[in-house]
Design a protein around this motif. Structure first.
Motif, mmCIF file in Angstrom:
data_model
loop_
_atom_site.group_PDB
_atom_site.id
_atom_site.type_symbol
_atom_site.label_atom_id
_atom_site.label_comp_id
_atom_site.label_asym_id
_atom_site.label_seq_id
_atom_site.Cartn_x
_atom_site.Cartn_y
_atom_site.Cartn_z
ATOM 1 N N ARG A 51 0.829 -1.206 0.000
ATOM 2 C CA ARG A 51 0.000 0.000 0.000
ATOM 3 C C ARG A 51 0.865 1.259 0.000
ATOM 4 O O ARG A 51 1.978 1.246 0.500
ATOM 5 C CB ARG A 51 -0.888 0.028 1.267
ATOM 6 C CG ARG A 51 -1.911 -1.057 1.297
ATOM 7 C CD ARG A 51 -2.701 -1.044 2.604
ATOM 8 N NE ARG A 51 -1.893 -1.346 3.782
ATOM 9 C CZ ARG A 51 -1.324 -2.520 4.010
ATOM 10 N NH1 ARG A 51 -1.427 -3.502 3.131
ATOM 11 N NH2 ARG A 51 -0.631 -2.730 5.107
ATOM 12 N N TYR A 81 -5.203 5.598 10.201
ATOM 13 C CA TYR A 81 -4.721 4.787 11.319
ATOM 14 C C TYR A 81 -5.004 5.392 12.688
ATOM 15 O O TYR A 81 -5.167 4.664 13.668
ATOM 16 C CB TYR A 81 -3.207 4.562 11.186
ATOM 17 C CG TYR A 81 -2.845 3.612 10.072
ATOM 18 C CD1 TYR A 81 -3.325 2.311 10.068
ATOM 19 C CD2 TYR A 81 -2.028 4.022 9.026
ATOM 20 C CE1 TYR A 81 -3.009 1.430 9.041
ATOM 21 C CE2 TYR A 81 -1.692 3.150 7.994
ATOM 22 C CZ TYR A 81 -2.187 1.855 8.013
ATOM 23 O OH TYR A 81 -1.869 0.988 6.997
ATOM 24 N N TYR A 127 -5.561 -6.778 15.795
ATOM 25 C CA TYR A 127 -5.153 -6.920 14.385
ATOM 26 C C TYR A 127 -5.048 -5.550 13.707
ATOM 27 O O TYR A 127 -4.220 -5.344 12.822
ATOM 28 C CB TYR A 127 -6.114 -7.846 13.622
ATOM 29 C CG TYR A 127 -7.514 -7.323 13.455
ATOM 30 C CD1 TYR A 127 -7.856 -6.508 12.376
ATOM 31 C CD2 TYR A 127 -8.505 -7.640 14.388
ATOM 32 C CE1 TYR A 127 -9.143 -6.014 12.240
ATOM 33 C CE2 TYR A 127 -9.790 -7.142 14.254
ATOM 34 C CZ TYR A 127 -10.110 -6.324 13.177
ATOM 35 O OH TYR A 127 -11.384 -5.829 13.054
ATOM 36 N N GLN A 128 -5.882 -4.585 14.166
ATOM 37 C CA GLN A 128 -5.744 -3.219 13.621
ATOM 38 C C GLN A 128 -4.465 -2.572 14.142
ATOM 39 O O GLN A 128 -3.750 -1.884 13.408
ATOM 40 C CB GLN A 128 -6.934 -2.353 14.044
ATOM 41 C CG GLN A 128 -8.261 -2.801 13.457
ATOM 42 C CD GLN A 128 -9.446 -2.138 14.158
ATOM 43 O OE1 GLN A 128 -9.320 -1.617 15.268
ATOM 44 N NE2 GLN A 128 -10.601 -2.179 13.517
ATOM 45 N N GLU A 186 -1.208 -3.505 12.297
ATOM 46 C CA GLU A 186 -0.939 -2.743 11.069
ATOM 47 C C GLU A 186 -0.620 -1.280 11.385
ATOM 48 O O GLU A 186 0.297 -0.683 10.818
ATOM 49 C CB GLU A 186 -2.150 -2.818 10.118
ATOM 50 C CG GLU A 186 -1.885 -2.097 8.811
ATOM 51 C CD GLU A 186 -3.006 -2.281 7.781
ATOM 52 O OE1 GLU A 186 -3.167 -1.383 6.949
ATOM 53 O OE2 GLU A 186 -3.717 -3.310 7.831
ATOM 54 N N ARG A 187 -1.379 -0.725 12.320
ATOM 55 C CA ARG A 187 -1.212 0.690 12.690
ATOM 56 C C ARG A 187 0.224 0.981 13.123
ATOM 57 O O ARG A 187 0.837 1.959 12.697
ATOM 58 C CB ARG A 187 -2.185 0.968 13.836
ATOM 59 C CG ARG A 187 -2.049 2.316 14.497
ATOM 60 C CD ARG A 187 -3.050 2.436 15.633
ATOM 61 N NE ARG A 187 -4.417 2.319 15.143
ATOM 62 C CZ ARG A 187 -5.475 2.061 15.914
ATOM 63 N NH1 ARG A 187 -5.322 1.881 17.203
ATOM 64 N NH2 ARG A 187 -6.670 1.996 15.414
ATOM 65 N N THR A 195 -0.096 -12.712 8.217
ATOM 66 C CA THR A 195 -0.610 -11.331 8.191
ATOM 67 C C THR A 195 0.508 -10.327 8.473
ATOM 68 O O THR A 195 0.609 -9.291 7.825
ATOM 69 C CB THR A 195 -1.734 -11.161 9.246
ATOM 70 O OG1 THR A 195 -2.690 -12.200 9.055
ATOM 71 C CG2 THR A 195 -2.426 -9.816 9.117
ATOM 72 N N VAL A 196 1.344 -10.648 9.461
ATOM 73 C CA VAL A 196 2.411 -9.707 9.839
ATOM 74 C C VAL A 196 3.440 -9.586 8.717
ATOM 75 O O VAL A 196 3.910 -8.485 8.415
ATOM 76 C CB VAL A 196 3.062 -10.123 11.175
ATOM 77 C CG1 VAL A 196 4.244 -9.210 11.499
ATOM 78 C CG2 VAL A 196 2.035 -10.073 12.301
ATOM 79 N N ASP A 212 2.849 -9.846 5.625
ATOM 80 C CA ASP A 212 2.164 -9.041 4.619
ATOM 81 C C ASP A 212 2.127 -7.570 5.030
ATOM 82 O O ASP A 212 2.353 -6.665 4.229
ATOM 83 C CB ASP A 212 0.738 -9.605 4.476
ATOM 84 C CG ASP A 212 -0.015 -8.923 3.357
ATOM 85 O OD1 ASP A 212 0.631 -8.593 2.347
ATOM 86 O OD2 ASP A 212 -1.227 -8.707 3.492
ATOM 87 N N THR A 213 1.843 -7.330 6.307
ATOM 88 C CA THR A 213 1.643 -5.972 6.809
ATOM 89 C C THR A 213 2.955 -5.208 6.965
ATOM 90 O O THR A 213 3.060 -4.048 6.592
ATOM 91 C CB THR A 213 0.972 -6.040 8.207
ATOM 92 O OG1 THR A 213 -0.212 -6.804 8.094
ATOM 93 C CG2 THR A 213 0.634 -4.668 8.738
#
Length: 478
Positions: A69, A93, A104-105, A108-109, A177-178, A180-181
């Motif tokens: 992103r 964010y 989970y938010q 990423e934040r 996920t991590v 990826d993030t």
């Protein structure tokens, strides 16, 4: 001159959920300004009060590649008490009225925040010698410094410190996920790096890659090497024990000063407390609708109402604690069962129990100033600030010997007339009850000894000056 950047997810007076914010907001003021240029960087949450947002100046903005992103990063700054604060802006964010959301938010934040912090530095023309990271939210900074930021000439040689405020909170989420993030290579997700028990762990990443690790008291630094306190990371803590230092937190002695505190009923100091402190107790009894009686032993509790803070012990013997000669004043929120417990006892004994199930800074100051004793029977307590506040206000702490409580409260010794409070060793409700009864006995039957306890407590210096010196020594060693 040594340049240091504090990075954290919260900071007084802008935004606070716990003791972490006090440390990040207070400590930078106390460094020697001639030798250390210490600045602070936090997210620009929409929850920050307007009075501060209106003082912030816009510096710059850019776009950040985070994994797949592109995200906007705005940078603002303001000065307060001689310290320069930077704020990372991104409403996607950092909006909302609460600073932490679902984990989970947050994962990423804070990956976004950590990358934004490092990317911002060249643009604001500040190259720190040391980046001082606080808790799991900043755990990826040492990892990023080791990874993609190594290529840039600007970043080479920047050292990092990871400070653990509470090892229980680690920032854990599933590995895929991590990956990826966070935009990190699979190389980083092995058992000797970010991976822990099949998941990815931000704090672990920080502990593996930071140059130095600190935690907020000497005893806690020893405790977290054991399985009971180590929260499954004791192996790693032991492996890095050579880089681990315990430095006890301090207290902002300007804000917490019974001689000048505007929030308490009657001001007093170490000379005048014998006459003046009792006036606070009377006023609080009146305000809370408790029996107005000088001869009641008033115990205060200001805390999150959770198991960590020892409330299961209180639950077990609360009937005995609330005996006729005692008043209990509780302030805080937390687990429902404890909120209901105190509400029930306030209903059952309205003249001796006051349950304030919310948080109020003003009420907390009044409790520190008015009570005779302050109860902290924690299961574990990395540092704890409440016992420092109660010592400062001449309210005698009753604590369990763990972490920072062990380092800051000297147990009363009636034979040598020493000590600043009362403590018990085992995590046991009746041992706690026995200690409360012992304290009451001294209070009722040996008033001169009780006053000497207060004297010694109020003479202690747990201001940030001492902690700042120890951090300066650590920075110099690096």
């Amino acid at each position: 001159m040594k340049k240091v950047l504090f990075v954290a997810s919260e900071c007084v007076p802008f935004v606070k959920t716990g003791g972490l914010a006090d440390v990040v907001g207070s400590l930078p003021k106390y460094f020697n300004k001639k030798e250390y240029d210490v600045r602070v960087m936090i997210p620009k949450y929409t929850a920050i009060p307007d009075e501060y947002k209106n003082q912030m100046q816009y510096l710059t903005h850019f776009y950040l590649e985070l994994a797949w992103r592109k995200q906007y990063v705005g940078v603002f700054q303001m000065e307060l008490n001689g310290v320069l604060f930077y704020f990372i802006d991104n409403e996607f964010y950092f909006s909302g009225d609460r600073i932490y959301g679902e984990i989970y938010q947050d994962i990423e934040r804070y990956a976004f925040f950590d990358r934004a912090v490092l990317s911002t530095l060249p643009l604001i023309d500040f190259r720190p010698d040391i980046i001082h990271c606080h808790d799991w939210q900043t755990g990826l900074i040492p990892v990023y410094l080791n990874d993609s930021f190594q290529q840039g000439e600007f970043y080479r040689g920047i050292k990092s410190i990871m400070t653990i405020h509470n090892l229980k909170f680690q920032g854990i989420w599933d590995k895929k996920t991590v990956m990826d993030t966070a935009g990190l290579d699979a190389y980083y997700f092995s058992a000797d790096k970010l991976e822990a028990y099949g998941d990815a762990n931000y704090l672990k990443g920080g502990l593996v890659y930071a140059d130095q690790i600190t935690t907020v008291s000497e005893t806690y630094a020893e405790e977290i090497k054991t399985p009971f306190y180590g929260e499954k990371l004791d192996g790693l803590i032991n492996a890095r024990a050579g880089c681990l230092t315990g430095i006890v937190n301090g207290l902002d002695y300007d804000e917490y000063n019974p001689a000048s505190d505007p929030l308490i009923y009657v001001n007093y100091d170490a000379r005048t407390f014998r006459k003046e402190k009792i006036k606070n107790k009377r006023a609080l009894q009146k305000e809370l609708g408790l029996a107005q009686d000088d001869r009641k032993f008033m115990i205060g509790i200001v805390s999150r109402l959770t198991d960590q803070k020892g409330f299961d012990l209180i639950d077990y013997v609360i009937e005995e604690i609330c005996s006729e000669d005692t008043q209990l004043v509780v302030l805080g929120t937390g687990e429902e069962k404890y909120e209901h417990l105190f509400r029930h006892y306030a209903w059952k004994y309205p003249d001796r129990v006051s349950a304030n199930i919310y948080y109020s800074n003003e009420r907390s100051h009044k409790i520190y100033a008015s009570c005779d004793a302050f109860l902290m029977p924690s299961l574990f307590e990395p540092c704890g600030l409440s016992q420092l506040m109660s010592l400062r206000y001449g309210t005698v702490p009753i604590v369990r010997e763990t972490g920072g409580l062990c380092d800051t409260v000297e147990p009363y010794n009636e034979y040598e007339s020493k000590g600043t409070g009362f403590s018990f060793r085992n995590y046991n409700a009746h041992e706690m009850l026995h200690t409360i009864r012992y304290a009451k006995d001294v209070y009722f039957n040996r008033k001169r000894e009780w006053n000497k306890l207060i004297d010694r407590g109020m003479q202690k210096d747990f201001s940030w000056k001492n902690s700042a010196k120890k951090y300066e020594e650590l920075y110099n060693r690096m």
